[in-house]
Scaffold this motif. Structure first.
Motif, PDB file in Angstrom:
ATOM      1  N   ALA A  25       0.447  -1.128  -0.260  1.00  0.00           N
ATOM      2  CA  ALA A  25      -0.053   0.353   0.194  1.00  0.00           C
ATOM      3  C   ALA A  25       0.602   0.746  -0.185  1.00  0.00           C
ATOM      4  CB  ALA A  25      -1.286   0.257   1.355  1.00  0.00           C
ATOM      5  N   LYS A  26       1.561   1.217   0.995  1.00  0.00           N
ATOM      6  CA  LYS A  26       2.739   2.329   0.760  1.00  0.00           C
ATOM      7  C   LYS A  26       3.111   2.551  -1.172  1.00  0.00           C
ATOM      8  CE  LYS A  26       5.201   5.252   3.004  1.00  0.00           C
ATOM      9  NZ  LYS A  26       4.300   6.576   3.628  1.00  0.00           N
ATOM     10  N   ALA A  27       3.977   1.511  -1.133  1.00  0.00           N
ATOM     11  CA  ALA A  27       4.468   1.893  -2.603  1.00  0.00           C
ATOM     12  C   ALA A  27       3.422   1.992  -3.506  1.00  0.00           C
ATOM     13  CB  ALA A  27       4.738   0.329  -3.359  1.00  0.00           C
ATOM     14  N   GLN A  34      -4.607   5.535  -7.501  1.00  0.00           N
ATOM     15  CA  GLN A  34      -6.104   5.075  -6.221  1.00  0.00           C
ATOM     16  C   GLN A  34      -6.411   4.252  -5.879  1.00  0.00           C
ATOM     17  OE1 GLN A  34      -8.846   7.856  -8.703  1.00  0.00           O
ATOM     18  NE2 GLN A  34      -7.867   9.014  -9.948  1.00  0.00           N
ATOM     19  N   VAL A  35      -5.769   2.889  -6.694  1.00  0.00           N
ATOM     20  CA  VAL A  35      -7.104   1.049  -6.298  1.00  0.00           C
ATOM     21  C   VAL A  35      -5.601   1.115  -6.224  1.00  0.00           C
ATOM     22  CG1 VAL A  35      -8.666  -0.145  -6.507  1.00  0.00           C
ATOM     23  CG2 VAL A  35      -8.811   2.551  -7.139  1.00  0.00           C
ATOM     24  N   LEU A  36      -5.159  -0.257  -5.289  1.00  0.00           N
ATOM     25  CA  LEU A  36      -4.517  -1.165  -5.291  1.00  0.00           C
ATOM     26  C   LEU A  36      -5.459  -2.841  -5.647  1.00  0.00           C
ATOM     27  CD1 LEU A  36      -1.679  -2.526  -5.495  1.00  0.00           C
ATOM     28  CD2 LEU A  36      -1.796  -1.796  -2.425  1.00  0.00           C
ATOM     29  N   GLY A  37      -5.437  -3.384  -5.559  1.00  0.00           N
ATOM     30  CA  GLY A  37      -5.942  -5.012  -5.001  1.00  0.00           C
ATOM     31  C   GLY A  37      -4.540  -5.750  -5.324  1.00  0.00           C
ATOM     32  N   LEU A  70      -8.501  -3.191  -2.420  1.00  0.00           N
ATOM     33  CA  LEU A  70      -9.418  -4.505  -2.576  1.00  0.00           C
ATOM     34  C   LEU A  70      -8.827  -5.326  -2.318  1.00  0.00           C
ATOM     35  CD1 LEU A  70     -10.052  -2.406  -5.906  1.00  0.00           C
ATOM     36  CD2 LEU A  70     -11.287  -2.434  -4.081  1.00  0.00           C
ATOM     37  N   PRO A  71      -8.989  -6.199  -1.162  1.00  0.00           N
ATOM     38  CA  PRO A  71      -8.746  -7.336  -0.682  1.00  0.00           C
ATOM     39  C   PRO A  71      -9.690  -8.348  -1.652  1.00  0.00           C
ATOM     40  CG  PRO A  71     -10.019  -6.762   1.150  1.00  0.00           C
ATOM     41  CD  PRO A  71     -10.136  -5.589   0.267  1.00  0.00           C
ATOM     42  N   PHE A 200       8.430  -3.642  -4.993  1.00  0.00           N
ATOM     43  CA  PHE A 200       8.930  -2.304  -6.299  1.00  0.00           C
ATOM     44  C   PHE A 200       8.444  -2.315  -7.292  1.00  0.00           C
ATOM     45  CE2 PHE A 200      11.933  -3.751  -2.991  1.00  0.00           C
ATOM     46  CZ  PHE A 200      12.437  -2.365  -2.076  1.00  0.00           C
ATOM     47  N   ASP A 201       7.413  -3.324  -7.348  1.00  0.00           N
ATOM     48  CA  ASP A 201       6.897  -3.653  -8.950  1.00  0.00           C
ATOM     49  C   ASP A 201       5.319  -3.407  -9.133  1.00  0.00           C
ATOM     50  OD1 ASP A 201       8.984  -4.867  -9.963  1.00  0.00           O
ATOM     51  OD2 ASP A 201       8.961  -7.300  -9.688  1.00  0.00           O
ATOM     52  N   VAL A 202       5.082  -2.757  -8.153  1.00  0.00           N
ATOM     53  CA  VAL A 202       3.387  -2.070  -8.063  1.00  0.00           C
ATOM     54  C   VAL A 202       3.385  -1.516  -9.134  1.00  0.00           C
ATOM     55  CG1 VAL A 202       1.911  -0.924  -6.510  1.00  0.00           C
ATOM     56  CG2 VAL A 202       2.616  -2.816  -4.950  1.00  0.00           C
TER      57      VAL A 202
END
Length: 236
Positions: A25-27, A34-37, A70-71, A200-202
Motif C-alpha cells: 500500500a505504501k508503494a 487510487q486503487v490497489l487490489g 481491494l482485498p 517495487f513492482d506495484v
C-alpha cells in the motif's frame, strides 16, 4: 497514461511473494495510485493461504496511506470443467475476484476444452478478471475469449509479469499479440496487471507498455486510468 489502479498484486501470504500489505500500500501511495487490489493466491497453490484468511478480510481498512484497498483472491481454475479452488460463500466475501490458470494446479485438455473452462468462469458474475490468459500456460481460442468478454463484461488481463524475459514464458509475447489484436478488432476494454510479488513492482507495466506501443493498441481500451469505469465493471 496516469495510472490509477493496479488490482493484481500479491503479499507474503501468497507464499512466494515478499512484501507485506502495508508495504504494498505504501508503494501504491508513492506511485499515486487510487486503487490497489491484493489478490492472494487460492489454496491450491503451494504455500498459499486457506479459507481462514479470506474469511477474515473484513478487518482490513478500506483505505491505507490514502489508497483504496481491494482485498481478494486470484482463484485457481483447476480443470476443464471450470472448477474453482474457493467455494462460492468465500468468493462472495472478496472485494476483487480474479481467476486464472496456473500450470502447477491445472489439468489441461485440448484447446477447445481449455477455452470452454475459461468461458464458464467468465460467465460467473462473481468473477471480475481473468488473469494472464495469454501467458501460454494453456492453449486457448482467443477469438472466443474476446467475444465472450465483450458479452459478459469480464475483463481480460494483459499481464506484465508474464511478458518479462525472466519468467521464461516462451509463448507469452505471441499469445499476447494475438489477444490484443483481437481486443482492438472488437473494441474490447482490457486491464493491465502488474502481478507484483514485491512492493517495487506495484504498477510496473514496462513490458505491457512496449507491447501496446508496438501494436498501436488504443489507450481508450485500457481501464487502468479510468477508475470510474472500473467501479462500474465491478458492479456487473
Amino acid at each position: 497514461m496516469k495510472i490509477a489502479l493496479d488490482v493484481h498484486t500479491h503479499t507474503i501470504v501468497s507464499g512466494h511473494a515478499y512484501s507485506t500489505m502495508q508495504e504494498m500500500a505504501k508503494a501504491a501511495s508513492e506511485k499515486g495510485l487510487q486503487v490497489l487490489g491484493m489478490a492472494e493466491h487460492g489454496p491450491t497453490i503451494k504455500g498459499a493461504c486457506d479459507d481462514a484468511y479470506f474469511n477474515n478480510l473484513s478487518v482490513i481498512p478500506e483505505e491505507i496511506y490514502g489508497v483504496k484497498i481491494l482485498p481478494g483472491a486470484e482463484i485457481n481454475i483447476l480443470d476443464t470443467s471450470g472448477k474453482l479452488d474457493l467455494p462460492e460463500k468465500t468468493i462472495r466475501k472478496l472485494k476483487i475476484r480474479i481467476a486464472g490458470i496456473h500450470h502447477s494446479c491445472y489439468h489441461p485438455g485440448t484447446r477447445e476444452e481449455n477455452t470452454d473452462a475459461v468461458i464458464k468462469v467468465m460467465r460467473n458474475p462473481m468473477i471480475d478478471i481473468i488473469s494472464h490468459p495469454a501467458d501460454g500456460t494453456a492453449q486457448l481460442d482467443f477469438e472466443r475469449l474476446v467475444q465472450t468478454a465483450k458479452e459478459t463484461r469480464a475483463l481480460l488481463e494483459i499481464n506484465n509479469s508474464s511478458l518479462s524475459p525472466s519468467r521464461g514464458k516462451e509463448h507469452a509475447w505471441d499469445c499476447h499479440r494475438e489477444m490484443i489484436r483481437l481486443c482492438k478488432k472488437y473494441e474490447l476494454m482490457v486491464i493491465m496487471g502488474s502481478d507484483a510479488h514485491i512492493s517495487f513492482d506495484v504498477a510496473r507495466y514496462d513490458h505491457v507498455f512496449r507491447l501496446i506501443q508496438e501494436e498501436e493498441f488504443p489507450e481508450s481500451l485500457i481501464i487502468n486510468d479510468k477508475p470510474d469505469l472500473f467501479w462500474k465493471r465491478l458492479e456487473r
